[in-house]
Design a protein around this motif. Sequence first.
Motif, PDB file in Angstrom:
ATOM      1  N   ALA A 253       0.812  -1.218   0.000  1.00  0.00           N
ATOM      2  CA  ALA A 253       0.000   0.000   0.000  1.00  0.00           C
ATOM      3  C   ALA A 253       0.848   1.271   0.000  1.00  0.00           C
ATOM      4  CB  ALA A 253      -0.933  -0.003   1.210  1.00  0.00           C
ATOM      5  N   GLN A 254       1.994   1.255   0.681  1.00  0.00           N
ATOM      6  CA  GLN A 254       2.804   2.467   0.779  1.00  0.00           C
ATOM      7  C   GLN A 254       3.331   2.932  -0.577  1.00  0.00           C
ATOM      8  OE1 GLN A 254       6.606   2.032   2.823  1.00  0.00           O
ATOM      9  NE2 GLN A 254       6.650  -0.145   2.285  1.00  0.00           N
ATOM     10  N   HIS A 255       3.384   2.023  -1.552  1.00  0.00           N
ATOM     11  CA  HIS A 255       3.871   2.373  -2.884  1.00  0.00           C
ATOM     12  C   HIS A 255       2.748   2.874  -3.801  1.00  0.00           C
ATOM     13  CE1 HIS A 255       7.846   0.640  -2.119  1.00  0.00           C
ATOM     14  NE2 HIS A 255       7.205  -0.345  -1.499  1.00  0.00           N
ATOM     15  N   ALA A 256       1.499   2.723  -3.363  1.00  0.00           N
ATOM     16  CA  ALA A 256       0.365   3.045  -4.224  1.00  0.00           C
ATOM     17  C   ALA A 256       0.309   4.501  -4.682  1.00  0.00           C
ATOM     18  CB  ALA A 256      -0.941   2.662  -3.518  1.00  0.00           C
ATOM     19  N   PRO A 257       0.681   5.492  -3.850  1.00  0.00           N
ATOM     20  CA  PRO A 257       0.558   6.885  -4.307  1.00  0.00           C
ATOM     21  C   PRO A 257       1.384   7.214  -5.546  1.00  0.00           C
ATOM     22  CG  PRO A 257       0.741   6.817  -1.924  1.00  0.00           C
ATOM     23  CD  PRO A 257       1.023   5.426  -2.411  1.00  0.00           C
ATOM     24  N   SER A 258       2.497   6.515  -5.757  1.00  0.00           N
ATOM     25  CA  SER A 258       3.368   6.852  -6.880  1.00  0.00           C
ATOM     26  C   SER A 258       3.500   5.743  -7.910  1.00  0.00           C
ATOM     27  CB  SER A 258       4.773   7.212  -6.355  1.00  0.00           C
ATOM     28  OG  SER A 258       5.337   6.121  -5.643  1.00  0.00           O
ATOM     29  N   ASN A 259       2.803   4.618  -7.707  1.00  0.00           N
ATOM     30  CA  ASN A 259       2.991   3.468  -8.592  1.00  0.00           C
ATOM     31  C   ASN A 259       1.643   2.796  -8.865  1.00  0.00           C
ATOM     32  OD1 ASN A 259       3.618   0.991  -9.807  1.00  0.00           O
ATOM     33  ND2 ASN A 259       5.529   0.775  -8.670  1.00  0.00           N
ATOM     34  N   PRO A 260       1.065   3.030 -10.046  1.00  0.00           N
ATOM     35  CA  PRO A 260      -0.231   2.417 -10.365  1.00  0.00           C
ATOM     36  C   PRO A 260      -0.212   0.890 -10.312  1.00  0.00           C
ATOM     37  CG  PRO A 260       0.282   4.173 -11.925  1.00  0.00           C
ATOM     38  CD  PRO A 260       1.522   3.943 -11.110  1.00  0.00           C
ATOM     39  N   LYS A 261       0.924   0.284 -10.661  1.00  0.00           N
ATOM     40  CA  LYS A 261       1.011  -1.176 -10.599  1.00  0.00           C
ATOM     41  C   LYS A 261       0.933  -1.667  -9.155  1.00  0.00           C
ATOM     42  CE  LYS A 261       3.626  -1.837 -14.891  1.00  0.00           C
ATOM     43  NZ  LYS A 261       4.884  -2.355 -15.490  1.00  0.00           N
ATOM     44  N   ALA A 262       1.517  -0.906  -8.239  1.00  0.00           N
ATOM     45  CA  ALA A 262       1.437  -1.267  -6.828  1.00  0.00           C
ATOM     46  C   ALA A 262      -0.004  -1.173  -6.340  1.00  0.00           C
ATOM     47  CB  ALA A 262       2.347  -0.368  -5.998  1.00  0.00           C
ATOM     48  N   LEU A 263      -0.708  -0.136  -6.770  1.00  0.00           N
ATOM     49  CA  LEU A 263      -2.110   0.008  -6.368  1.00  0.00           C
ATOM     50  C   LEU A 263      -2.935  -1.177  -6.864  1.00  0.00           C
ATOM     51  CD1 LEU A 263      -4.470   1.510  -5.145  1.00  0.00           C
ATOM     52  CD2 LEU A 263      -4.639   2.854  -7.267  1.00  0.00           C
ATOM     53  N   ALA A 264      -2.722  -1.580  -8.123  1.00  0.00           N
ATOM     54  CA  ALA A 264      -3.467  -2.708  -8.676  1.00  0.00           C
ATOM     55  C   ALA A 264      -3.150  -3.994  -7.912  1.00  0.00           C
ATOM     56  CB  ALA A 264      -3.143  -2.870 -10.156  1.00  0.00           C
ATOM     57  N   GLU A 265      -1.874  -4.185  -7.555  1.00  0.00           N
ATOM     58  CA  GLU A 265      -1.496  -5.392  -6.821  1.00  0.00           C
ATOM     59  C   GLU A 265      -2.071  -5.364  -5.400  1.00  0.00           C
ATOM     60  OE1 GLU A 265       0.070  -9.075  -5.804  1.00  0.00           O
ATOM     61  OE2 GLU A 265      -0.388  -8.151  -7.735  1.00  0.00           O
ATOM     62  N   PHE A 266      -2.071  -4.193  -4.795  1.00  0.00           N
ATOM     63  CA  PHE A 266      -2.676  -4.062  -3.469  1.00  0.00           C
ATOM     64  C   PHE A 266      -4.140  -4.476  -3.515  1.00  0.00           C
ATOM     65  CE2 PHE A 266      -5.253  -1.363  -0.647  1.00  0.00           C
ATOM     66  CZ  PHE A 266      -4.793  -1.790   0.587  1.00  0.00           C
ATOM     67  N   GLU A 267      -4.867  -3.983  -4.492  1.00  0.00           N
ATOM     68  CA  GLU A 267      -6.295  -4.300  -4.600  1.00  0.00           C
ATOM     69  C   GLU A 267      -6.514  -5.777  -4.865  1.00  0.00           C
ATOM     70  OE1 GLU A 267      -7.404  -1.491  -7.599  1.00  0.00           O
ATOM     71  OE2 GLU A 267      -7.751   0.128  -6.145  1.00  0.00           O
ATOM     72  N   ARG A 268      -5.630  -6.402  -5.660  1.00  0.00           N
ATOM     73  CA  ARG A 268      -5.716  -7.846  -5.922  1.00  0.00           C
ATOM     74  C   ARG A 268      -5.557  -8.625  -4.609  1.00  0.00           C
ATOM     75  NH1 ARG A 268      -4.032 -11.959  -9.500  1.00  0.00           N
ATOM     76  NH2 ARG A 268      -3.730 -10.511 -11.209  1.00  0.00           N
ATOM     77  N   ARG A 269      -4.564  -8.239  -3.834  1.00  0.00           N
ATOM     78  CA  ARG A 269      -4.279  -8.969  -2.592  1.00  0.00           C
ATOM     79  C   ARG A 269      -5.419  -8.821  -1.585  1.00  0.00           C
ATOM     80  NH1 ARG A 269       2.265  -8.494  -1.447  1.00  0.00           N
ATOM     81  NH2 ARG A 269       2.920  -8.856  -3.603  1.00  0.00           N
ATOM     82  N   VAL A 270      -5.894  -7.604  -1.420  1.00  0.00           N
ATOM     83  CA  VAL A 270      -6.970  -7.396  -0.458  1.00  0.00           C
ATOM     84  C   VAL A 270      -8.217  -8.176  -0.876  1.00  0.00           C
ATOM     85  CG1 VAL A 270      -8.549  -5.690   0.520  1.00  0.00           C
ATOM     86  CG2 VAL A 270      -6.118  -5.171   0.340  1.00  0.00           C
ATOM     87  N   ALA A 271      -8.528  -8.163  -2.174  1.00  0.00           N
ATOM     88  CA  ALA A 271      -9.705  -8.888  -2.646  1.00  0.00           C
ATOM     89  C   ALA A 271      -9.590 -10.380  -2.341  1.00  0.00           C
ATOM     90  CB  ALA A 271      -9.901  -8.660  -4.134  1.00  0.00           C
ATOM     91  N   SER A 272      -8.409 -10.948  -2.520  1.00  0.00           N
ATOM     92  CA  SER A 272      -8.239 -12.380  -2.260  1.00  0.00           C
ATOM     93  C   SER A 272      -8.405 -12.685  -0.775  1.00  0.00           C
ATOM     94  CB  SER A 272      -6.881 -12.862  -2.768  1.00  0.00           C
ATOM     95  OG  SER A 272      -5.818 -12.326  -2.010  1.00  0.00           O
ATOM     96  N   LEU A 273      -7.944 -11.778   0.093  1.00  0.00           N
ATOM     97  CA  LEU A 273      -8.118 -11.983   1.529  1.00  0.00           C
ATOM     98  C   LEU A 273      -9.580 -11.841   1.931  1.00  0.00           C
ATOM     99  CD1 LEU A 273      -4.997 -10.144   3.011  1.00  0.00           C
ATOM    100  CD2 LEU A 273      -5.294 -12.584   2.547  1.00  0.00           C
ATOM    101  N   ARG A 274     -10.266 -10.878   1.354  1.00  0.00           N
ATOM    102  CA  ARG A 274     -11.694 -10.718   1.645  1.00  0.00           C
ATOM    103  C   ARG A 274     -12.476 -11.969   1.247  1.00  0.00           C
ATOM    104  NH1 ARG A 274     -13.630  -5.700   2.900  1.00  0.00           N
ATOM    105  NH2 ARG A 274     -12.374  -3.855   2.395  1.00  0.00           N
ATOM    106  N   ASP A 275     -12.083 -12.558   0.102  1.00  0.00           N
ATOM    107  CA  ASP A 275     -12.786 -13.736  -0.403  1.00  0.00           C
ATOM    108  C   ASP A 275     -12.357 -15.029   0.293  1.00  0.00           C
ATOM    109  OD1 ASP A 275     -14.074 -12.062  -2.178  1.00  0.00           O
ATOM    110  OD2 ASP A 275     -12.748 -12.536  -3.875  1.00  0.00           O
ATOM    111  N   GLY A 276     -11.315 -14.956   1.095  1.00  0.00           N
ATOM    112  CA  GLY A 276     -10.800 -16.162   1.740  1.00  0.00           C
ATOM    113  C   GLY A 276     -10.180 -17.135   0.767  1.00  0.00           C
TER     114      GLY A 276
END
Length: 285
Positions: A253-276
Amino acid sequence: MDEARAREILAAAGLRAGDATLLAFGENAVFAVGDLVVKVGRDPELLARAERELALAGWLEASGVPAVRAAEPKPLVAEGHPVTVWHRLPAAVRPAEPRDLAPLLKAVHALPEPEDLALPRRDLLGGVERWLRLAGDAIDPADAAFLRERRDSFAPAAAALTPHLTPGPIHGDALPRNVHVGPEGPVLVDLETFSSDLREHDLVVLALSRDRYGLDPAAYDAFTGAYGWDVRAWEGCAVLRGARETASCAWVAQHAPSNPKALAEFERRVASLRDGDTEVRWYSF
């Protein structure tokens, strides 16, 4: 802090920023400067950790554990940021593999507590709040709240675990990327997460790499064979894995403000955790 800002700090520390080559950018900006490697801390709060990392290098050298060696015993401080200076290792003879990590971990796990250096517990989740704060408005507040809830759930569960191995000094981020295979064999690098805690912390890292990051199962088996035990047989493995997944998401998440790829990966990871979903592949960015 971006690369340009890191170079400004490097120059303020009196080092040759113009000749520096960026090697890595994570918690630190890591530069090669001649026959030295210089690490610029992303955050002024990392000074105490930088001091401990340098002390650890001296302890490991005295203990005979192959590890990176410090060129300066104390950190420099430039514009509030810690800057540590290290001897540059010889060129690698090949990429490090999981099997190279096993004997280094066994050597560390055989060490008693250092006499003159107090090692902290492996506060795996301690950086979550800072990483989310650095992410700011770049991430969905609901995702930040979700990770805080996971942190608050896993922290007491991890503290209550009964270990299989005798607790003591650990590396804390035991991955092949933190091993350098030079002409004289493998050495440990990146000592900043050294701690004293459950030895299982070091072993869960590669188990998660096998399950989430695409590590070849045969390479994982070579690691467990060389170490002599597979942490997945331990009933506490799922708890430490869940805590590490939470921390890994927040770190991205800390890389998201300056790196769109980091933001996309963050969202992928959180979604997988939410879905179990424990099988969704995670990627570097």
